[in-house]
Design a protein around this motif. Structure first.
Motif, PDB file in Angstrom:
ATOM      1  N   GLY A 129       0.822  -1.210   0.000  1.00 31.42           N
ATOM      2  CA  GLY A 129       0.000   0.000   0.000  1.00 31.42           C
ATOM      3  C   GLY A 129       0.850   1.252   0.000  1.00 31.42           C
ATOM      4  O   GLY A 129       2.078   1.199  -0.125  1.00 31.42           O
ATOM      5  N   GLU A 130       0.167   2.386   0.109  1.00 32.48           N
ATOM      6  CA  GLU A 130       0.848   3.688   0.201  1.00 32.48           C
ATOM      7  C   GLU A 130       0.349   4.401   1.434  1.00 32.48           C
ATOM      8  O   GLU A 130      -0.823   4.262   1.795  1.00 32.48           O
ATOM      9  N   LEU A 131       1.212   5.166   2.073  1.00 30.31           N
ATOM     10  CA  LEU A 131       0.781   6.022   3.176  1.00 30.31           C
ATOM     11  C   LEU A 131       0.656   7.439   2.625  1.00 30.31           C
ATOM     12  O   LEU A 131       1.634   8.018   2.138  1.00 30.31           O
ATOM     13  N   ASN A 132      -0.559   7.948   2.658  1.00 25.94           N
ATOM     14  CA  ASN A 132      -0.831   9.285   2.111  1.00 25.94           C
ATOM     15  C   ASN A 132      -1.475  10.164   3.170  1.00 25.94           C
ATOM     16  O   ASN A 132      -2.097   9.654   4.110  1.00 25.94           O
ATOM     17  N   GLU A 133      -1.370  11.478   2.963  1.00 23.98           N
ATOM     18  CA  GLU A 133      -2.258  12.352   3.723  1.00 23.98           C
ATOM     19  C   GLU A 133      -3.645  12.164   3.107  1.00 23.98           C
ATOM     20  O   GLU A 133      -3.779  12.119   1.863  1.00 23.98           O
ATOM     21  N   ALA A 134      -4.672  11.993   3.946  1.00 28.72           N
ATOM     22  CA  ALA A 134      -6.016  11.726   3.426  1.00 28.72           C
ATOM     23  C   ALA A 134      -6.510  12.902   2.604  1.00 28.72           C
ATOM     24  O   ALA A 134      -6.336  14.059   3.005  1.00 28.72           O
ATOM     25  N   GLY A 135      -7.118  12.618   1.482  1.00 29.86           N
ATOM     26  CA  GLY A 135      -7.646  13.680   0.623  1.00 29.86           C
ATOM     27  C   GLY A 135      -7.112  13.549  -0.788  1.00 29.86           C
ATOM     28  O   GLY A 135      -5.971  13.105  -0.977  1.00 29.86           O
ATOM     29  N   ALA A 136      -7.929  13.978  -1.736  1.00 30.81           N
ATOM     30  CA  ALA A 136      -7.538  13.851  -3.139  1.00 30.81           C
ATOM     31  C   ALA A 136      -6.321  14.716  -3.438  1.00 30.81           C
ATOM     32  O   ALA A 136      -6.292  15.899  -3.089  1.00 30.81           O
ATOM     33  N   GLY A 137      -5.324  14.111  -4.063  1.00 28.61           N
ATOM     34  CA  GLY A 137      -4.140  14.847  -4.490  1.00 28.61           C
ATOM     35  C   GLY A 137      -3.185  15.228  -3.376  1.00 28.61           C
ATOM     36  O   GLY A 137      -2.245  15.994  -3.605  1.00 28.61           O
ATOM     37  N   CYS A 138      -3.407  14.721  -2.173  1.00 30.31           N
ATOM     38  CA  CYS A 138      -2.505  15.065  -1.055  1.00 30.31           C
ATOM     39  C   CYS A 138      -1.202  14.277  -1.147  1.00 30.31           C
ATOM     40  O   CYS A 138      -1.080  13.326  -1.905  1.00 30.31           O
ATOM     41  N   THR A 139      -0.242  14.683  -0.318  1.00 26.51           N
ATOM     42  CA  THR A 139       1.115  14.135  -0.393  1.00 26.51           C
ATOM     43  C   THR A 139       1.185  12.656  -0.024  1.00 26.51           C
ATOM     44  O   THR A 139       0.562  12.210   0.929  1.00 26.51           O
ATOM     45  N   GLN A 140       2.003  11.937  -0.816  1.00 28.51           N
ATOM     46  CA  GLN A 140       2.316  10.553  -0.445  1.00 28.51           C
ATOM     47  C   GLN A 140       3.529  10.575   0.472  1.00 28.51           C
ATOM     48  O   GLN A 140       4.580  11.108   0.100  1.00 28.51           O
ATOM     49  N   LEU A 141       3.375   9.995   1.642  1.00 22.26           N
ATOM     50  CA  LEU A 141       4.497   9.969   2.581  1.00 22.26           C
ATOM     51  C   LEU A 141       5.462   8.840   2.264  1.00 22.26           C
ATOM     52  O   LEU A 141       6.669   8.989   2.372  1.00 22.26           O
ATOM     53  N   SER A 142       4.905   7.664   1.904  1.00 24.26           N
ATOM     54  CA  SER A 142       5.793   6.519   1.678  1.00 24.26           C
ATOM     55  C   SER A 142       5.046   5.396   0.979  1.00 24.26           C
ATOM     56  O   SER A 142       3.831   5.448   0.831  1.00 24.26           O
ATOM     57  N   ASP A 143       5.811   4.397   0.581  1.00 19.01           N
ATOM     58  CA  ASP A 143       5.234   3.129   0.126  1.00 19.01           C
ATOM     59  C   ASP A 143       5.293   2.146   1.286  1.00 19.01           C
ATOM     60  O   ASP A 143       6.206   2.213   2.118  1.00 19.01           O
ATOM     61  N   ILE A 144       4.335   1.233   1.322  1.00 15.74           N
ATOM     62  CA  ILE A 144       4.348   0.182   2.351  1.00 15.74           C
ATOM     63  C   ILE A 144       4.458  -1.155   1.633  1.00 15.74           C
ATOM     64  O   ILE A 144       3.601  -1.502   0.818  1.00 15.74           O
ATOM     65  N   LEU A 145       5.518  -1.870   1.924  1.00 14.26           N
ATOM     66  CA  LEU A 145       5.720  -3.193   1.338  1.00 14.26           C
ATOM     67  C   LEU A 145       5.521  -4.247   2.430  1.00 14.26           C
ATOM     68  O   LEU A 145       5.439  -3.911   3.625  1.00 14.26           O
ATOM     69  N   SER A 146       5.497  -5.501   2.024  1.00 20.96           N
ATOM     70  CA  SER A 146       5.289  -6.575   3.008  1.00 20.96           C
ATOM     71  C   SER A 146       6.401  -6.619   4.049  1.00 20.96           C
ATOM     72  O   SER A 146       6.189  -7.071   5.168  1.00 20.96           O
ATOM     73  N   SER A 147       7.591  -6.168   3.658  1.00 20.83           N
ATOM     74  CA  SER A 147       8.725  -6.226   4.584  1.00 20.83           C
ATOM     75  C   SER A 147       8.969  -4.899   5.292  1.00 20.83           C
ATOM     76  O   SER A 147       9.972  -4.725   5.962  1.00 20.83           O
ATOM     77  N   THR A 148       8.044  -3.945   5.151  1.00 26.00           N
ATOM     78  CA  THR A 148       8.260  -2.618   5.750  1.00 26.00           C
ATOM     79  C   THR A 148       8.108  -2.646   7.272  1.00 26.00           C
ATOM     80  O   THR A 148       8.945  -2.127   8.005  1.00 26.00           O
ATOM     81  N   LEU A 149       7.025  -3.211   7.744  1.00 21.46           N
ATOM     82  CA  LEU A 149       6.731  -3.385   9.161  1.00 21.46           C
ATOM     83  C   LEU A 149       6.491  -2.086   9.918  1.00 21.46           C
ATOM     84  O   LEU A 149       5.473  -1.913  10.561  1.00 21.46           O
ATOM     85  N   ALA A 150       7.448  -1.152   9.869  1.00 19.81           N
ATOM     86  CA  ALA A 150       7.303   0.100  10.625  1.00 19.81           C
ATOM     87  C   ALA A 150       8.086   1.209   9.927  1.00 19.81           C
ATOM     88  O   ALA A 150       9.025   0.933   9.176  1.00 19.81           O
ATOM     89  N   GLN A 151       7.685   2.448  10.176  1.00 23.20           N
ATOM     90  CA  GLN A 151       8.390   3.592   9.595  1.00 23.20           C
ATOM     91  C   GLN A 151       8.418   4.747  10.593  1.00 23.20           C
ATOM     92  O   GLN A 151       7.628   4.758  11.544  1.00 23.20           O
ATOM     93  N   THR A 152       9.314   5.696  10.357  1.00 22.82           N
ATOM     94  CA  THR A 152       9.409   6.874  11.226  1.00 22.82           C
ATOM     95  C   THR A 152       9.485   8.136  10.367  1.00 22.82           C
ATOM     96  O   THR A 152      10.264   8.185   9.414  1.00 22.82           O
ATOM     97  N   PHE A 153       8.685   9.121  10.713  1.00 22.29           N
ATOM     98  CA  PHE A 153       8.670  10.387   9.968  1.00 22.29           C
ATOM     99  C   PHE A 153       8.784  11.556  10.954  1.00 22.29           C
ATOM    100  O   PHE A 153       8.490  11.405  12.146  1.00 22.29           O
ATOM    101  N   THR A 154       9.173  12.699  10.415  1.00 18.55           N
ATOM    102  CA  THR A 154       9.190  13.922  11.216  1.00 18.55           C
ATOM    103  C   THR A 154       8.156  14.879  10.636  1.00 18.55           C
ATOM    104  O   THR A 154       8.140  15.105   9.410  1.00 18.55           O
ATOM    105  N   ILE A 155       7.299  15.406  11.493  1.00 20.24           N
ATOM    106  CA  ILE A 155       6.285  16.373  11.050  1.00 20.24           C
ATOM    107  C   ILE A 155       6.585  17.699  11.745  1.00 20.24           C
ATOM    108  O   ILE A 155       6.605  17.767  12.985  1.00 20.24           O
TER     109      ILE A 155
END
Lengths: 580, 116
Positions: free
Chosen positions: B88-114
């Motif tokens: 899947g993809e991690l996006n900000e909710a809403g049409a045309g909003c920013t994609q934060l990352s891709d999620i693969l089966s081996s991703t498990l966890a991610q860290t971002f700074t806001i």
């Protein structure tokens, strides 16, 4: 020729000693796909930028460039795409990985203890009245069928399982060396396509052996008779067991679980992310430590910044494997200083913590995948499931027959009622499951015309069962599950027994039977059976003890009402892979 | 309304600016199968490492939290892929909003700074 051979051998030996791949492959399919996608996406965006004639087109192209650059940088970051970075690290030093795996795998098997599962359905001596839906996808509910279950009930021993369970069981303890292809991060690790596992999960089997076979002792006189006494030598005859039933089940329809079903199953499951996150955090800590001096970020800039010469985002396709190998080697040097020590032993020692952490993460992914599949199965069970079952029956002293059965199963738990939106804790009160059967049984050969009313259709069956999930008894590990069942059978043909007057059937005696009779039959009729059952088990091991009381208006052979008790014992070998 | 924009000065591609400060909603878009938030592993922490109060999961694939102007936050996400080959993809909710990352089966966890 000799020189050529020597050169090849020397080159091979050197390659083994250096133990470092000079051309890097990405062996995880998803990672490989995305690596290519980011590079191609950036290239396309750059071309679009060059061709852009309007400000809008330019902005769009710049936005796309930024997106692929961002995702590419994340691809190389242990905080973001740990699985892909781990795959790259482990691919760089395959020899060291194999060495480490041999030790880990052995320890993995040694540390796993025993687990459990249960008995079969519709066999002589079974405690079960109703056949259940069972495939590996429903493992959490089909507690009588494990990956490989051996169960003894009365005089019947049954071995049953579903075709994918051996795989998923091994996956849980393989430390990542055998897993679903989607989460394979160890190069050359065995993997099975997820779609194939899902298909195999639809197929289950069981084989029952009747252990109550009559045995005979033949005595041969030896020596001479002394008065009224005679010495004999006895020999054992007869079979110790015989095939009683073979069953194959194929689940033919199931409503796909929704996201909400999956979320509900997650709340009720024992999904535990701690070991996997711990493994991931260990890797992140290595990267963080390396970045205290800014080393890792410098490496990332050199690799992922398209403005830096030699970066991997814009390097030519022809060179990518070699470039990737060099960059990953430099990443390992960055994360594990000393990895390039001229002394191979010192270099390997410097790399060891990183490789061990990467392997731990890979192993945790395999376990997580197993948990995720179980979660999916639980969610699937929240929807009605229809299974087709075929039984090949070879009852003792009776003509063989085949039963074709449809099994419908449904959980009655209303999770939404138990856990309204906003509730902080999942309510795990016991749930009930309903299983219904409809079946027709046919003789495998047309019965003798000398038996009045006999026909190929042996009987029609219907049944329904309600099961309450096992609940703990007090503070002990003992659990109890309740079952209530009703079964109906319309005997469309009389029950037939094959007899040999000179060799009586064990447990059956006939009075006034004709000396040339080879088959006997009874009056056909309708059979109603009711059953109450309690299954005692343990939450920490795999044993189960079903105890049932069954009452019926008649049985196949006896036209009078009967009441009886059945007991059983079962054990699920799947527990051997559960680490309990 | 989209409020997140990528901070291109961060080479790691994991920093996003929230403007205006206020509610932020992230959503997972499944590409294959289903990807859900691991709700025990998904948290937002402020600059002191303290978990931000009032975060929520309106749905299994949606996460909401509120930012305050001038504050920097660490977003830690955990994912569950069911069946395990889901992406899947991690996006900000809403049409045309920013994609934060891709999620693969081996991703498990991610860290971002806001940064708000």
């Amino acid at each position: 020729m000799k020189n050529t051979m020597r050169s090849i051998l020397v080159a091979a030996a050197f390659a083994m000693l250096s133990s470092w791949a000079t051309a890097q492959q990405i062996t995880n399919e998803q990672c490989k796909e995305h690596f290519v996608e980011y590079r191609n996406g950036y290239r396309t965006a750059t071309e679009a930028l060059q061709k852009a004639t309007t400000e809008l087109e330019k902005q769009q192209a710049l936005q796309d460039q930024g997106k692929y650059k961002r995702l590419f940088a994340q691809f190389l970051n242990l905080r973001e795409q740990a699985g892909c970075v781990v795959n790259l690290i482990l691919t760089a030093y395959p020899h060291e990985v194999q060495q480490a795996l041999r030790t880990q795998l052995f320890l993995g098997f040694a540390s796993t203890a025993e687990k459990q599962s249960g008995s079969s359905s519709s066999t002589a001596g079974s405690t079960d009245l109703i056949s259940k839906n069972f495939t590996s996808r429903l493992l959490s509910v089909a507690d009588q069928y494990g990956a490989l279950t051996s169960s003894t009930s009365g005089q019947t021993t049954t071995i049953s399982g579903s075709l994918d369970q051996l795989f998923t069981a091994i996956e849980g303890v393989s430390k990542g060396e055998f897993t679903e292809c989607a989460v394979r991060t160890i190069p050359r690790a065995g993997c099975v396509n997820s779609g194939l596992i899902s298909f195999l999960g639809r197929v289950s089997y069981s084989t029952s052996l009747d252990l109550n076979q009559p045995s005979t002792i033949t005595g041969t006189a030896t020596g001479t008779a002394q008065g009224g006494a005679q010495q004999v030598t006895g020999t054992q005859g007869g079979n110790s067991f015989a095939l009683s039933q073979f069953t194959a089940k194929f689940y033919i329809w199931a409503q796909q679980p929704t996201k909400q079903d999956l979320a509900n199953a997650l709340k009720q499951s024992s999904y535990d992310d701690t070991p996997a996150l711990t493994a991931r955090n260990k890797l992140v800590a290595i990267q963080t430590a390396s970045d205290e001096s800014g080393a890792w970020k410098t490496w990332l800039k050199n690799v992922a910044d398209p403005d830096v010469a030699g970066n991997l985002l814009t390097s030519p396709d022809a060179d990518i494997q070699t470039d990737l190998a060099a960059k990953i080697k430099s990443l390992i040097d960055t994360l594990a200083p000393g990895s390039s020590d001229p002394d191979p032993a010192k270099a390997a020692a410097a790399r060891k913590p990183l490789i061990q952490a990467a392997l731990a993460y890979s192993g945790s992914l395999a376990s997580i995948a197993k948990e995720e599949r179980t979660l999916f199965d639980s969610a699937a069970w929240s929807k009605p499931i229809l299974t087709f079952e075929y039984d090949y029956n070879t009852p003792s002293n009776q003509p063989t027959n085949s039963t074709y059965r449809l099994v419908l199963g449904k959980s009655l738990t209303n999770y939404k009622t138990q856990n309204p939106p906003g509730s902080s804790q999942a309510n795990c009160s016991p749930s009930w499951k309903i299983t219904a059967n409809a079946a027709g049984s046919f003789y495998n050969s047309t019965p003798s015309t000398s038996i009045p009313g006999s026909r190929l259709l042996r009987d029609l069956q219907a049944g329904i069962e309600a099961d309450r999930d096992p609940q703990k008894l007090g503070s002990s590990s003992l659990t109890a599950a309740l079952t209530a069942a009703y079964y109906f059978q319309d005997q469309t043909s009389p029950a037939i027994l094959n007899v040999t007057p000179s060799s009586p059937i064990s447990g059956v005696s006939f009075t006034g039977l004709s000396s040339n009779a080879t088959q006997v039959f009874t009056q056909k009729g309708k059979i109603h059976v009711g059953q109450l059952k309690i299954t005692l088990g343990s939450s920490t091991s795999g044993w189960k003890f079903p105890i049932a009381i069954t009452g019926s208006n008649r049985s196949e052979l006896i036209t009078k009402s009967t009441i009886g008790a059945q007991v059983g014992i079962s054990y699920d070998l799947d527990s051997l892979f559960q680490g309990k | 309304m989209c409020v997140l924009t990528p901070d291109n000065s961060d080479i790691t591609g994991t920093t996003f600016r929230a403007s205006p400060a206020g509610p932020v909603t992230l959503q997972i878009t499944a590409v294959t199968g289903s990807v859900l938030f691991d709700q025990t592993a998904t948290v937002v922490k402020d600059s002191t490492g303290k978990q931000v109060a009032g975060t929520s999961f309106p749905a299994a694939d949606t996460y909401s939290f509120t930012t305050r102007a001038g504050q920097s936050y660490t977003l830690e996400t955990g994912y569950i892929c069911v069946p395990p080959n889901s992406t899947g993809e991690l996006n900000e909710a809403g049409a045309g909003c920013t994609q934060l990352s891709d999620i693969l089966s081996s991703t498990l966890a991610q860290t971002f700074t806001i940064k708000a």
